[in-house]
Design an enzyme around this catalytic site. Structure first.
Site, PDB file in Angstrom:
ATOM      1  N   GLY A 208      30.612 -39.951  31.228  1.00 38.80           N
ATOM      2  CA  GLY A 208      30.580 -39.973  32.374  1.00 38.80           C
ATOM      3  C   GLY A 208      32.189 -40.411  32.804  1.00 38.80           C
ATOM      4  O   GLY A 208      33.071 -40.452  31.727  1.00 38.80           O
ATOM      5  N   ASN A 209      32.357 -40.905  33.838  1.00 36.56           N
ATOM      6  CA  ASN A 209      33.730 -41.853  34.367  1.00 36.56           C
ATOM      7  C   ASN A 209      33.449 -42.526  35.279  1.00 36.56           C
ATOM      8  O   ASN A 209      32.333 -42.640  35.881  1.00 36.56           O
ATOM      9  CB  ASN A 209      34.689 -40.330  34.585  1.00 36.56           C
ATOM     10  CG  ASN A 209      34.324 -39.714  35.947  1.00 36.56           C
ATOM     11  OD1 ASN A 209      34.103 -40.115  36.847  1.00 36.56           O
ATOM     12  ND2 ASN A 209      34.146 -38.511  35.732  1.00 36.56           N
ATOM     13  N   HIS A 210      34.465 -43.280  35.870  1.00 36.79           N
ATOM     14  CA  HIS A 210      34.277 -44.319  36.903  1.00 36.79           C
ATOM     15  C   HIS A 210      34.275 -43.859  38.260  1.00 36.79           C
ATOM     16  O   HIS A 210      34.324 -44.631  39.216  1.00 36.79           O
ATOM     17  CB  HIS A 210      35.434 -45.510  36.724  1.00 36.79           C
ATOM     18  CG  HIS A 210      35.258 -46.016  35.352  1.00 36.79           C
ATOM     19  ND1 HIS A 210      34.360 -46.775  35.014  1.00 36.79           N
ATOM     20  CD2 HIS A 210      36.219 -45.760  34.359  1.00 36.79           C
ATOM     21  CE1 HIS A 210      34.472 -47.182  33.556  1.00 36.79           C
ATOM     22  NE2 HIS A 210      35.733 -46.414  33.210  1.00 36.79           N
ATOM     23  N   ALA A 276      35.357 -36.136  40.232  1.00 31.57           N
ATOM     24  CA  ALA A 276      35.980 -36.291  39.096  1.00 31.57           C
ATOM     25  C   ALA A 276      34.989 -35.467  38.075  1.00 31.57           C
ATOM     26  O   ALA A 276      34.013 -36.137  37.505  1.00 31.57           O
ATOM     27  CB  ALA A 276      36.341 -37.490  38.725  1.00 31.57           C
TER      28      ALA A 276
END
Ligand code: PMT
Length: 398
Positions: A208-210, A276
């Site tokens: 995943g990402n932030h 994102a």
């Protein structure tokens, strides 16, 4: 706002104290303001304050017991270029939706020819109550514009959606309302992608990402406030948003997001792709939790579909496509490359400044590039203000 006649309806909620500030902003911008208060609202803000700031008498009752004078609600309704009810309680909302007319504000609402805009405020469980939602839907159907409540700390001490929109934002929404007044197509359907995607490795792990989803949710919130319909397709995010004009689709992975965009894209006038999205996903999803038996573990990744490029390539009837770019190096060059490659109308370049601009932060610093690569540069602002800047450039109403 110069010379515009704004009729303010104030109802009995704690947010009523903020209306003094709203009146000051509207007056400073040149509007003429008159106010009608429900009897309950004077427990929260003094009619003297409202009268002093509006420089007009405040109407509360149908008739003034001292002077015997009658307040003509029809005359007030015809005077107004817009009626703004802020805060709008669950009680007033219900009466407006069902046709109950037991005070001056309601009688004026039912006499309005110009637009009514409401800014609801209540506790979070009230705001989510099916009856309240049903009433909001009914009002929307009656042509009322609804500024969604915002998330944050509530008077009860609870946290969630229920706070009245801030006075500065209400003033801004009114200013956009007057700019678009009389135009042909004032209401659009906007598709917005938000948040991260989670690409599952096994039942308990993902890539995943932030991204928090905040930027996308702010864009959705503001689009709804301005009277547009929104299809918000969000990856995993704790954020909540409720509005009768909102279709909120929660997804996990890039492929889920892609499927949702494919399903809804042709019903939309424009798309703002702020998510994102993970560029790659594990080729194989392990059905059972992967054990740490090996010293090395190699995960083979395959490319995800580029959702933005797909939407851009499948546009019809002048659909507008807006992409985002968060860059850590060669920012402008990379963003302009995406503008060209993905054939976009606009690209929003986020400057990546840890904890200040980009993922999770409350603020963003953006530059908007249009098709001709003309740059609109903005200073660091809250994501809510950034949403305002973005919509003011990309969401033009003919
Ligand atoms: O959610 P927040 O915490 O508020 O943070 C907001 C944000 C920083 C995530 C947001 O403002 C932002 O910049 N999003 C884009 C991040 C990015 O750089 O994406 P990208 O360069 O990988 O993709 C460029 C564009 O293509 C984006 O519009 C993206 O949504 C889109 N894309 C990318 C890959 C893919 N497979 N499909 C896509 O649609």
């Amino acid at each position: 706002m110069q010379g515009k006649r704004i009729l303010l309806g104030i109802t009995g909620g704690i947010a009523a104290y903020k209306i003094a500030y709203l009146i000051r902003i509207l007056k400073k911008q040149g509007a003429e303001v008159r106010a009608i208060m429900t009897p309950a609202s004077s427990d929260f803000i003094s009619p003297l304050v409202v009268s002093t700031l509006t420089e007009n008498p405040v109407s509360i009752e149908f008739w003034n017991k001292q002077t015997g004078e009658w307040t003509n609600h029809v005359e007030l309704a015809l005077w107004a270029d817009v009626l703004v009810i802020a805060p709008c309680t669950a009680n007033t909302l219900a009466k407006m939706a069902s046709g109950l007319c037991d005070n001056l504000l309601l009688a004026t609402y039912f006499s309005m020819k110009a637009k009514t805009i409401i800014a609801p405020a209540m506790d979070l469980d009230m705001y989510q109550h099916p009856t309240v939602k049903r009433n909001m839907e009914a009002l929307l159907g009656d042509g009322v514009q609804i500024i969604p409540a915002t998330e944050g700390e509530l008077a009860s001490g609870l946290e969630g959606q229920g706070r009245m929109e801030e006075p500065e934002q209400i003033a801004q929404i009114l200013s956009v309302f007057f700019q678009n007044e009389g135009k042909k197509s004032s209401s659009k359907t906007v598709l917005i992608t938000a948040g991260p995607t989670h690409e599952a490795i096994d039942p308990v792990r993902f890539i995943g990402n932030h991204s928090s989803g905040k930027m996308g949710f702010e864009l959705a919130h503001l689009s709804l406030s301005q009277g547009h319909s929104v299809i918000l397709i969000s990856g995993p995010s704790v954020l909540e948003l409720t509005h009768p004009n909102l279709t909120l689709i929660r997804v996990q992975s890039a492929q889920d997001m892609f499927a949702a965009v494919q399903e809804h894209w042709n019903a939309c006038h424009m798309g703002i792709f702020s998510a994102a999205v993970a560029d790659y996903r594990p080729e194989v999803f392990a059905k059972q939790k992967i054990k740490k038996n090996e010293e090395d573990f190699i995960l083979h990744l395959v490319k995800n579909p580029d959702i933005l490029s797909w939407a851009s390539a499948h546009r019809e009837n002048g659909q507008l496509v807006v992409g985002f770019a968060l860059e850590t190096n060669n920012a402008e060059e990379n963003a302009l490359g995406k503008l060209d490659r993905k054939n976009l109308d606009y690209i929003i370049l986020n400057e990546f400044i840890k904890d200040v601009s980009g993922f999770q932060s409350e603020t963003n610093k953006i530059t908007i590039f249009d098709k001709d690569k003309k740059a609109h540069v903005f200073p660091l602002k809250s994501k809510r203000e950034v949403a305002q800047d973005i919509l003011s450039v990309v969401l033009t109403i003919e």
